[in-house]
Scaffold this active site. Structure first.
Site, mmCIF file in Angstrom:
data_model
loop_
_atom_site.group_PDB
_atom_site.id
_atom_site.type_symbol
_atom_site.label_atom_id
_atom_site.label_comp_id
_atom_site.label_asym_id
_atom_site.label_seq_id
_atom_site.Cartn_x
_atom_site.Cartn_y
_atom_site.Cartn_z
ATOM 1 N N THR A 104 48.356 38.960 28.690
ATOM 2 C CA THR A 104 49.530 38.147 28.975
ATOM 3 C C THR A 104 50.249 38.723 30.181
ATOM 4 O O THR A 104 50.095 39.900 30.519
ATOM 5 C CB THR A 104 50.501 38.125 27.778
ATOM 6 O OG1 THR A 104 50.946 39.454 27.528
ATOM 7 C CG2 THR A 104 49.832 37.551 26.540
ATOM 8 N N LYS A 125 42.392 30.884 31.669
ATOM 9 C CA LYS A 125 43.694 31.266 32.200
ATOM 10 C C LYS A 125 44.626 30.065 32.138
ATOM 11 O O LYS A 125 44.254 28.962 32.570
ATOM 12 C CB LYS A 125 43.549 31.757 33.640
ATOM 13 C CG LYS A 125 44.784 32.446 34.198
ATOM 14 C CD LYS A 125 44.454 33.131 35.522
ATOM 15 C CE LYS A 125 45.662 33.903 36.052
ATOM 16 N NZ LYS A 125 45.333 34.648 37.294
ATOM 17 N N ASP A 219 46.255 39.996 48.373
ATOM 18 C CA ASP A 219 46.673 40.960 47.345
ATOM 19 C C ASP A 219 45.489 41.842 46.932
ATOM 20 O O ASP A 219 45.253 42.080 45.749
ATOM 21 C CB ASP A 219 47.255 40.234 46.127
ATOM 22 C CG ASP A 219 48.131 41.147 45.263
ATOM 23 O OD1 ASP A 219 48.586 42.192 45.778
ATOM 24 O OD2 ASP A 219 48.357 40.805 44.087
#
Length: 635
Positions: A104, A125, A219
Site C-alpha cells: 500500500t 495496481k 525517477d
C-alpha cells in the site's frame, strides 16, 4: 604507535584520522556502517566491521530518498498530496480474483490477483476514483499505465491490461519475485564493480528503449530497479540478477498525442532529490539525459553503499548538485570513476547519449565483453558487431487472431555465429535463371542453368537457438499446441541468423505471422551509400511481396503480390498456420517465392547474402523450420 584511519565515504576520501576521530564520526552519523575504511589504504573494509565503532539507529523513512511530488521545500512534506488509502474490502474487478495485498502507499493499493483469462498470477495496481483523490494522482496513474503499455523490453516490467471498475482505476502487470536494488544494498552492502555494471547495463538498455519511444522515467533510483533471478537459459554469471525497471508513475512522454509535460508547474518537484538531475529541480528541459544522471547516482550508491549527495533539505541537495559530483574513491577502477563522473555531469550536454553510455559500459575492463551487441549476456569475451538497423514504416493494427495456449519452455541464449550442421541430401535437378541483367521484379522464364540440391544445413534445430542472435526485442523457445507441442522460435523485434553462403544456395523458412501486423525477411544487402536492403515482406492487409529499401526509406515493391491466407482459412483446409518462404541465389540472380508462387527477382551482383534477418512489426511471429541448401550447377 597510534593507528591512523582513512575513509572512502561515497567518493570522499579523507584521512588520516585517529581512532577517536573515527569513533566520533560514527557516533555523530557522519560515518555509516557501509562506508569503507582502511588503515593502510590498501585493504578496505566496511566501517561496520571495525570493533569499537557505534552507529546511531537508522531513522525510518528518510525523505530525501523518497519520491517527491510536492510544492514544499521542506522534506517533511515530501509525500504526495493525497491521504493514504483507507484499508477496505478488496475491489471487485471483472476477470480478476484478488488473492491478497502486496503493498500500500499514499496513492493506492497493489494486490496479488489471478487473471482468469491469462491463467496467471499478476500484480494488480489500483487507485480510487474518489472526490478526495487528487486529479494529479489519477493522471499520473493513468500515465504510468499508458507508458508501460507502449514499452516491450525484457528489462521493463510488463503490463497486460488496464481499465476502470468498482470505483477504481487499475492496471495488471507482471508479478515480480525478488527484491529491489535498495533492499539488496541494505541487506548485503555495496556491490562489486562487475555486478554493479551488469545491473547498470541492463537498466541503460531499458531506459534507452523507453527514450526511443518518447518516455523519460524521471525517477530512476535503487528502489525502482527490481532484481529477479535470471531466467533459465540466460548466461548471467552466478548471483547476477536480471533487472526490471518499475514505477513509471512520474514518466514524461513526448508522443504525438501527449501534452508537452516538460514544463512543470512552478514550485513543484517531481522526482527523488538524492538521485534527481539538476534540471529536474527547476522543472524545465527534462529529457532522457536526466535518467542518465539518476542512473549514475544509482551506480555510485551501489558501489559505495551510500548516495553521492546528502542533505537535510531539498535546497541543501540542490546547492550541492550545482557543483561537480564527488568522485568515487580508490576502491573502484579509474574507468569506473570516470564513467560515473560523466553520467553525473552537472550540465546535461556533458552526459553521454545512451548509445555512447552502453558502449562505454561494455568496454569496461571489469565486464570483459560480458554483453553482446544485441544487449544480451555474451557467452564469450568476444562482442559481435552490431547489425545495421532495419526501418519499417508504421502499419495499421493487425486483424484479431485468437492465439493458442502457450507453455514457455525456456529462455533462449543467442550464441552468435554458430557452426551450421546437417547432412548432404540429393533431391533432384531443377532449372534456375542465370541472366544477371534481368530488371528488378521482372521474372525471367529463361532457365538455361540446371542445379542439383546438395548439402543441407539446418538454420534452426528444433528446441535450440544455436547460431541465432537478437537484434532487439525478445526471442525464446515456445511449444506450439497447433502443431503437437512442437518447439518453435517465438518472439518480437529482430532476430538474425548468420550463415556461410555457398556460391549458389536456397534458403527455406516456414513461419506463422501469429499476432504480427507485418513480417520482413531481410535476405540481402548492399553497402551503399545509401545501403539497400532486399526483403520479402508479409503484410497482412496487402499480401506477400519482394522488394527493397534504400537507406531508411519506405518499402519499394519489385514484383508480384501474393495474398496471405488467414489462420482460420488454413485451419478450414486442414493446414497448419505456417507459411513457406523460399529465396535463392543462383546464376547471378536473387529470387524469392511465397507458398510456391514467384514473387520477383533481381541481379545478385554486389549483394551480401550471408545472413537471414527476421523483423516483426506490431506483434510476434513463430518459426518452426529454417534451412539452407547448397545448389550445385550441372554442366
Amino acid at each position: 604507535m597510534v593507528q591512523e584511519w582513512y575513509i572512502d565515504a561515497g567518493g570522499r576520501s579523507e584521512g588520516p584520522l585517529s581512532a577517536s576521530e573515527l569513533r566520533e564520526r560514527a557516533a555523530a552519523g557522519r560515518l555509516g556502517p557501509t562506508d569503507r575504511v582502511s588503515a593502510d589504504r590498501v585493504e578496505w573494509v566496511f566501517a561496520g566491521s571495525v570493533p569499537g565503532l557505534a552507529f546511531p539507529a537508522r531513522q525510518p523513512g528518510r525523505p530525501l530518498l523518497e519520491t517527491v511530488v510536492s510544492g514544499s521545500v521542506h522534506l517533511s512534506d515530501s509525500a504526495a498530496a493525497v491521504a493514504a488509502p483507507v484499508s477496505d474490502a478488496p475491489p471487485c474487478i471483472p476477470g480478476y480474483e484478488v488473492r491478497g495485498v502486496l503493498g500500500t502507499g499514499a496513492c493506492g493499493v497493489v494486490y496479488r490477483a489471478w487473471h482468469e483469462s491469462l491463467k496467471r498470477v499478476v500484480a494488480l495496481k489500483t487507485v480510487r476514483l474518489a472526490q478526495n483523490t487528487s486529479p494529479d494522482v489519477v493522471e499520473r496513474f493513468e500515465q504510468e499505465a499508458r507508458a508501460l503499455a507502449g514499452l516491450q523490453h525484457p528489462n521493463i516490467v510488463a503490463v497486460y491490461d488496464r481499465g476502470h471498475a468498482d470505483g477504481r482505476a487499475y492496471f495488471a502487470m507482471e508479478l515480480l519475485d525478488g527484491e529491489d536494488l535498495g533492499a539488496r544494498i541494505d541487506r548485503a552492502g555495496p556491490l562489486d564493480e562487475r555486478t554493479a555494471w551488469l545491473v547498470a547495463r541492463q537498466t541503460a538498455a531499458a531506459l534507452a528503449h523507453a527514450a526511443k519511444h518518447g518516455v523519460t522515467h524521471r525517477d530512476v533510483k535503487p528502489a525502482n530497479l527490481f532484481l529477479v533471478p535470471a531466467p533459465t537459459g540466460f548466461p548471467f554469471p552466478p548471483d547476477v540478477p536480471m533487472v526490471k525497471v518499475t514505477d513509471f508513475g512520474l514518466a514524461l512522454t513526448s508522443g504525438p498525442d501527449d501534452i508537452d509535460q516538460r514544463q512543470t508547474a512552478a514550485g513543484v518537484l517531481l522526482g527523488t532529490p538524492i538521485y534527481m538531475a539538476p534540471e529536474q529541480f527547476v522543472g524545465s528541459n527534462v529529457g532522457p539525459k536526466a535518467d542518465v544522471y539518476s542512473l549514475g547516482a544509482t551506480v555510485s550508491h551501489a558501489l559505495s553503499g551510500r548516495p553521492p549527495f546528502d542533505g537535510r533539505t531539498v535546497w541543501e541537495v540542490m546547492k550541492k548538485k550545482s557543483e561537480p559530483a564527488p568522485r568515487l574513491g580508490p576502491t573502484v577502477s579509474r574507468e569506473t570513476a570516470d564513467l560515473v563522473a560523466a553520467m553525473l555531469a552537472t550540465d546535461a550536454a556533458g552526459r553521454p547519449e545512451y548509445v555512447d553510455l552502453i558502449a562505454r559500459i561494455d568496454a569496461l575492463p571489469c565486464l570483459d565483453g560480458a554483453f553482446s551487441a544485441a544487449g544480451l549476456p555474451a557467452t564469450s569475451g568476444r562482442t559481435p558487431v552490431a547489425p545495421a538497423p532495419v526501418v519499417s514504416e508504421p502499419l495499421p493494427p493487425a486483424p484479431a487472431v485468437v492465439p493458442g495456449r502457450k507453455r514457455w519452455v525456456h529462455w533462449a541464449t543467442f550464441i552468435g555465429l554458430g557452426a551450421v550442421v546437417g547432412g548432404a541430401v540429393l533431391v533432384g535437378i531443377v532449372g534456375r535463371p542465370t541472366n544477371s541483367n534481368v530488371p528488378d521484379g521482372t521474372w525471367s522464364e529463361e532457365r538455361p542453368g540446371a542445379y542439383a540440391t546438395g548439402a543441407q544445413h539446418l538454420l534452426y534445430t528444433s528446441g535450440e537457438l544455436t547460431g541465432w542472435r537478437s537484434g532487439g526485442g525478445l526471442w525464446q523457445i515456445e511449444e506450439d499446441d497447433a502443431i503437437e507441442k512442437t518447439p518453435v522460435i517465438a518472439g518480437f523485434g529482430t532476430a538474425v541468423r548468420p550463415f556461410d553462403p555457398a556460391p549458389n544456395f536456397r534458403v527455406t523458412l516456414t513461419l506463422d505471422p501469429h499476432t504480427a501486423t507485418a513480417v520482413e525477411l531481410q535476405i540481402a544487402t548492399t553497402s551503399g551509400p545509401p545501403a539497400t536492403q532486399w526483403v520479402v515482406r508479409l503484410d497482412r492487409p496487402v499480401g506477400c511481396s519482394f522488394g527493397k529499401r534504400v537507406g531508411a526509406g519506405a518499402f519499394e515493391r519489385a514484383g508480384e503480390v501474393v495474398p496471405i491466407p488467414t489462420a482460420p482459412a488454413l485451419a478450414q483446409e486442414g493446414r497448419r498456420p505456417y507459411l513457406e518462404v523460399k529465396y535463392e541465389r543462383a546464376g547471378g540472380t536473387l529470387a524469392a517465392w511465397f507458398r510456391g508462387q514467384a514473387l520477383g527477382q533481381t541481379s545478385a551482383a554486389g549483394l551480401t547474402t550471408n545472413e537471414l534477418r527476421v523483423q516483426t512489426i506490431g506483434g510476434s511471429v513463430r518459426i518452426d523450420y529454417a534451412a539452407l541448401e547448397e545448389l550445385i550447377e550441372q554442366k
